[in-house]
Design a protein around this motif. Structure first.
Motif, PDB file in Angstrom:
ATOM      1  N   TRP A  60       0.817  -1.215   0.000  1.00  0.00           N
ATOM      2  CA  TRP A  60       0.000   0.000   0.000  1.00  0.00           C
ATOM      3  C   TRP A  60       0.853   1.268   0.000  1.00  0.00           C
ATOM      4  CZ3 TRP A  60       0.786   3.247   4.064  1.00  0.00           C
ATOM      5  CH2 TRP A  60       1.410   2.717   5.176  1.00  0.00           C
ATOM      6  N   ILE A  61       2.136   1.164   0.282  1.00  0.00           N
ATOM      7  CA  ILE A  61       2.990   2.359   0.405  1.00  0.00           C
ATOM      8  C   ILE A  61       3.037   3.184  -0.882  1.00  0.00           C
ATOM      9  CG2 ILE A  61       5.359   3.138   0.829  1.00  0.00           C
ATOM     10  CD1 ILE A  61       5.558   0.926   2.925  1.00  0.00           C
ATOM     11  N   ILE A  64       0.390   6.023  -1.466  1.00  0.00           N
ATOM     12  CA  ILE A  64       0.483   7.326  -0.809  1.00  0.00           C
ATOM     13  C   ILE A  64       0.970   8.383  -1.790  1.00  0.00           C
ATOM     14  CG2 ILE A  64       1.637   8.585   1.051  1.00  0.00           C
ATOM     15  CD1 ILE A  64       1.804   5.956   2.564  1.00  0.00           C
ATOM     16  N   ARG A  67      -1.202  11.380  -6.887  1.00  0.00           N
ATOM     17  CA  ARG A  67      -1.715  12.750  -6.833  1.00  0.00           C
ATOM     18  C   ARG A  67      -2.547  13.035  -8.077  1.00  0.00           C
ATOM     19  NH1 ARG A  67       0.039  12.218  -2.426  1.00  0.00           N
ATOM     20  NH2 ARG A  67       1.633  13.424  -1.364  1.00  0.00           N
ATOM     21  N   PRO A  97       6.465   8.376  -2.681  1.00  0.00           N
ATOM     22  CA  PRO A  97       5.537   8.491  -1.558  1.00  0.00           C
ATOM     23  C   PRO A  97       6.085   9.293  -0.381  1.00  0.00           C
ATOM     24  CG  PRO A  97       6.127   6.195  -1.948  1.00  0.00           C
ATOM     25  CD  PRO A  97       6.794   6.999  -2.988  1.00  0.00           C
TER      26      PRO A  97
END
Length: 114
Positions: A60-61, A64, A67, A97
C-alpha cells in the motif's frame, strides 16, 4: 533557484492497478496458504504465508504517492526539505511516496469572485 519541470510522471493509473493486483495476490496467498497449512504441515506454505503477509503490509505504500492535478494547478515537490521539481498540467501522477507536495497557489486569495 531555478524551477525544474517534471513531465514524465504521468503514470498514476499504472501504479494504482499494480498495487491493487499485488494486494489481491497477497490476500489470495494468505488464504490459500492458511488452508493448506491447516490440512498438512509443509514448510513451503509457511514461507509463502510469511511472504504474503509482508507483501500485504508494504504493497500500500506506493498508493500514498498518487496525486491528481486539476487544470491550472501545480505541485512543488520536496524530499526531506530538498527541492525535487514542479509538476504542472492536469493528470493522475505517481510520485515518490515520501515527497511532500505543496500547491504554491493554494493560500492565495483572488478577489475576482463575489
Amino acid at each position: 533557484m531555478e524551477e525544474i519541470l517534471l513531465s514524465n510522471k504521468k503514470n498514476g493509473m499504472k501504479v494504482l492497478i499494480v498495487c491493487i493486483l499485488l494486494e489481491l495476490v497477497a490476500l489470495a496467498g494468505v488464504i490459500v496458504c492458511g488452508i493448506q497449512l491447516e490440512t498438512k504441515e509443509n514448510v513451503l506454505f509457511g514461507v509463502l504465508m510469511g511472504a504474503s503477509i509482508v507483501l500485504l503490509c508494504i504493497a500500500w505504500i506506493p498508493l500514498i504517492g498518487l496525486r491528481i492535478l486539476k487544470p491550472q494547478e501545480a505541485l512543488a515537490l520536496t524530499l526531506f526539505g530538498k527541492y525535487i521539481g514542479t509538476i504542472k498540467g492536469e493528470g493522475f501522477y505517481a510520485i515518490n511516496p515520501f515527497c511532500v507536495a505543496v500547491n504554491p497557489a493554494a493560500k492565495t486569495k483572488l478577489n475576482q469572485s463575489g
